[in-house]
Design an enzyme around this catalytic site. Structure first.
Site, PDB file in Angstrom:
ATOM      1  N   SER A  41       5.489  -3.202   8.414  1.00  0.00           N
ATOM      2  CA  SER A  41       4.839  -2.489   7.307  1.00  0.00           C
ATOM      3  C   SER A  41       4.213  -1.153   7.706  1.00  0.00           C
ATOM      4  O   SER A  41       3.881  -0.350   6.839  1.00  0.00           O
ATOM      5  CB  SER A  41       3.768  -3.360   6.661  1.00  0.00           C
ATOM      6  OG  SER A  41       2.650  -3.495   7.512  1.00  0.00           O
ATOM      7  N   LYS A  84      -3.122  -1.421   8.283  1.00  0.00           N
ATOM      8  CA  LYS A  84      -2.780  -0.449   7.238  1.00  0.00           C
ATOM      9  C   LYS A  84      -3.573   0.837   7.453  1.00  0.00           C
ATOM     10  O   LYS A  84      -4.548   0.880   8.191  1.00  0.00           O
ATOM     11  CB  LYS A  84      -3.115  -0.999   5.845  1.00  0.00           C
ATOM     12  CG  LYS A  84      -2.514  -2.336   5.518  1.00  0.00           C
ATOM     13  CD  LYS A  84      -1.019  -2.308   5.393  1.00  0.00           C
ATOM     14  CE  LYS A  84      -0.509  -3.718   5.123  1.00  0.00           C
ATOM     15  NZ  LYS A  84       0.876  -3.895   5.433  1.00  0.00           N
TER      16      LYS A  84
END
Length: 177
Positions: A41, A84
């Protein structure tokens, strides 16, 4: 006489060993921690199985900046930690439209992404206001990331640390601000 000296030295060494272990535990709990990247991701910035270090002081003080990469508890069924990038902080307005991310009404310049990356809203909501005590995060691999577009804003209390160093693979050692 030798026994007395031996026990004196033994106590001295034991003290220093216990002190070193105590300092290591304090550092691990409040200053630095090692973790592994799991998944894709955050590509191209981080790849699966990259080994990173994060500092924890900024999370203890609640001082997180836009653009930093953070690790946080996802509270999913496995209690996974996600990695993230912080896009917005408390009070920011995030909009996703026409494949672009807008921060407080202006197109966000994301030099860490390849030019061809398109950001889509992953739900009916394409506009977010970040509440106090939260951050808005996105994965750099926008097509394959479970991030704030899906899970909503992240509570600052769930942030484990801010990534500062990739140490493995060795050819990709890098410092991050």
């Amino acid at each position: 006489m030798k026994d007395k000296e031996f026990f004196k030295k033994f106590r001295e060494y034991a003290f220093y060993i216990i002190l070193a272990i105590g300092l290591a535990l304090v550092c691990r709990s409040y200053v630095f921690a090692r973790t592994d990247v799991i998944g894709s991701s955050m590509q191209p910035t981080f790849n699966d199985k990259d080994v990173i270090f994060m500092e924890k002081i900024s999370t203890e003080t609640g001082h997180i900046n836009r653009g930093e990469v953070v690790v946080f508890n996802s509270h999913d069924e496995n209690e996974d930690n996600y990695i993230k990038r912080v896009i917005g902080i408390a009070g920011d307005k995030i909009e996703i439209k026409s494949g672009e991310v807008y921060l407080n009404g202006k197109v966000l310049t994301e030099s860490y992404l390849p030019e061809e990356v398109v950001t889509e809203a992953n739900s009916a909501v394409a506009e977010y206001v970040v509440p106090e005590g939260y951050i808005f995060v996105l994965g750099d691999n926008r097509k394959n990331s479970t991030d704030s577009r899906i899970i909503g804003p992240v509570n600052l209390k769930d942030v484990k640390g801010h990534v500062i160093l990739r140490v493995y693979p060795f050819k990709n050692i890098n410092y991050f601000k």
